[in-house]
Structure formats: structure tokens, C-alpha cells
Motif scaffolding. Sequence first.
Motif: not given
Length: 439
Positions: A214-231, A390-398
Motif C-alpha cells: 500500500x505504501x508503494x502504491x501511495x509512493x507511485x503518486x509522489x511524482x504527481x504530488x511534486x508536479x502539483x506543488x511545484x506548479x 508545522x504545515x505538512x503540505x510543505x513536505x511536498x516541497x522537499x
Amino acid sequence: MAKANSAPDASGMSLQGNTGPELGGTKNWLQLYFDTPLYVRILVALVIGLLLGVGLGPNASILEIFSKIILRLLGAIAPPLILIAVIHVLMTSEIPAKSAGRLIWLLLLNTTVAILIGLTVANAMKPGTWAGKAEASVSAPAKSEQVAKGPNPVEIIVNNIPKSLLGPLGDQQNVIGVIIIALAFGVALRKSKDRPIKVFHDLVGVAYDAILVVLHWVIQLVPIGVLCIVASVVGTKGFSPFKALGAFVVAVIVALLLQSLWYLIRIRILSWARPMYVLKGMRDSLVMAFSTASSTATMPVTYACLREKVGLREQSASLGSLVGANFNNDGTALYEAIAALFVAQLIGVELSLYQQVLVILTSIVASVGAAGIPEAGLVTMTLVFTAVGLPVEMIALLLTVDWFLDRCRTTINVLGDVNVACILDGKTKEVPTETAGVT
Ligand code: ASP
């Protein structure tokens, strides 16, 4: 923690490609996505995110919601992951009673030193202020009052004692409660491990594999999370956070180098082996740690190098690299502490001494709970952030730099295991050993 003795892809999953579903052998776009290594996907996401941010401007902020959802999923999986992994480790590791105390002391000392190095470097370099506080507020919600106030210490202790057995599993803020339950059950279930039917052992193994899947499934979505936060960050705030992120990378590397120095000096003083000799003997393992970003995957190689190339006793090698490795993630601990301070500085919030002590305590727990697999430290980082408000959303920036920093901290995680193994081996070398020697 959670580097259990099974490989991270025991369940057929791996983060460096080949992780996706079988699609009948036809190469399509989805298969290409899953076949591409995670760090490449994250890099591509970073570039697309940058372009989208520039193109869409402030409208890109709408994308932030996807990164929030993905981060929330990562946070939700952390407590059960820690519970199952800790029970699994306690059930499957053999720890001779005499060495257990020494091992625990070394692990605790190294992790505390790592976090203190992290906090010192972050306080001295202040990487989060390099971009200027004003522009750096990014798109995270302002939680400054909550951070400034901080929770009451008595309340924290009481709240961490589990009210019910399953309660802490649903509450990502009560990770200490999860650890308490995990320790109790892990020790209690050790006896059941060797029952002829091995029901509990099998059950926990299955649960652990399932949770990794399940963790790996979620991690598969990480690049999409990166794209969204960076944009959304680029669209609304421009490039300042990335300038600050460069400072963050430098600060993490400086701190990790200081931690390596601590290890090598301790090896020189407290063991028979010489630092350069150890580094040379451990080359395979350290390079593998850097290239896989998984200390669990590296574990067998670490053990083999310690035994065959460095020439440590069997007990010290297995205690350091197999048992210790399951709890010892100094690189991760250091990283979590720096990240917390960095984000606080970025959003213009001072963390009080008390809150920094809270960072130390939660970073220890979070590093013990981090699995030895790529990006695992980011999952447990949500716990550190939540504890100090601290706002956990900021982790996406890292995440944008994590493909690289993960490799660096994994290498230090492995070097930490090597350090513990060498010190446990003591000042006299086992005789006779064909391959080993002090240079
Ligand atoms: N990748 C690290 C390891 O395998 C864990 C982390 O993400 O910090 O040790």
C-alpha cells in the motif's frame, strides 16, 4: 524501525521501476510511467511543474489540492506501518541479552548526535531564510500562532499513552502510542514465533508485506504530488523557494558530513579497525546504499562486507547491520530535524527551544519508524511536523530534492550501522581472520 529483515520488494514491489501493474505485456504510457525509476519521474515532474507554474501563473494554485491529498495518504499509512514493522522486527531478530543494552545505548547516542548536528547546522546556516521570509511563505496555510504557542508538555505525555488498543492507529499525531503498543506486542509475540503453526509470525509477515504494498502504491503518486506543488508554488510565488531549497541541500550535506566524521572518530577510538580501512571494506555496501536509496535492500551486502572484508565477529556484524539497522536511521533523523527547522524558517516562524526538543524527540521516533526503503523518511516526517504544528503540505516541497538527499541520508544510515557494528566488536580483533587487517 522498520527496516525489517525482508527485502522491500518481498511483495514484488520496488520503487526503482517495475513497480506497476502488469498490463498484458503491451508497453503503454502507464507501463512506461511505472518502469521509469522514481527519481527520474520526480525530476520530470519537477520540470513539468516548473513549466506549468510559469504558464498558468497564480491559476496553478488549484493544483495544490492533489499534492495535499497525496501527502495525507502518506500520513495516514504511517502509524500502521510503524506498528507492523516494529512488531515484525522484534519477532524476527535474535538479540543476545548481554549486548542488547550496549546496542540500545549506541543507537540512541548516534541518533541524538545526528539530530543535534542537524539542528545546529540548521540554526547556524538558516537555510530557510536564504530566499527572504516574505516570498518564502509559499502556499502553506499560516499556522504561526499554533506553532508559536506549542502544546503543553504534560498533555503531550498523557495524550501519547494509548486510550484504547486501536485508537492510536487512526490518529497520526499519537505515534508514541503506536510505538508503545508495537513494543508490547512485539515482545509478547516473540514467544509465539516458534509455535509449530507459526500463526503470528506468518500473520505479521503478511501484514508487513501488505502495508509495504500500500505504501508503494501511495509512493507511485509522489511524482504527481511534486508536479502539483511545484506548479502551484512557481505559479503563485515564483522561484524563491527553490533558491532556499539549494541552501537546504547544502545544509543537509554539511550536517551529514559532520555525522560521518563523528562515526569515523568513534570507530578510531572505540574499535580495533581503522576508519579508512573500514570505508574501503564497506565500499560495495555504501555505493549500493547510495544507488538504491534503500538500507534494507543493502542490509545483506552490509553484513557480508562487515564479516568478510572488514573482518568483524559474527555477533557484532549481525547486531550492527541486521538488528541495529532496523532501528538505526541517523541520516533520516538528522534530515527530519533539519527539514522541520528549514520549513519553520521558510514560513517565518521561530521554533522555541521547547519545540526544538520536541523535534528531537519526534525525530528519534520518526527515524526508528522509517522503513529502510526509498522516501520512507518523508512518510514519518509528517509526524515531526504535526507534533510542532508545522504545515505538512510543505513536505511536498522537499520532494523536489528528495531523490538526491534520500540517497545521501541512506548512505549515512548504513554508515551508522557500520559504526555500531565496529564499536560492538571492541578493541581486539577476532583471530584468526583471513581477509581482515588493520591498515
Ligand atoms: N531511504 C532511507 C533508507 O533506506 C529511509 C529514508 O527515507 O530516510 O534508509
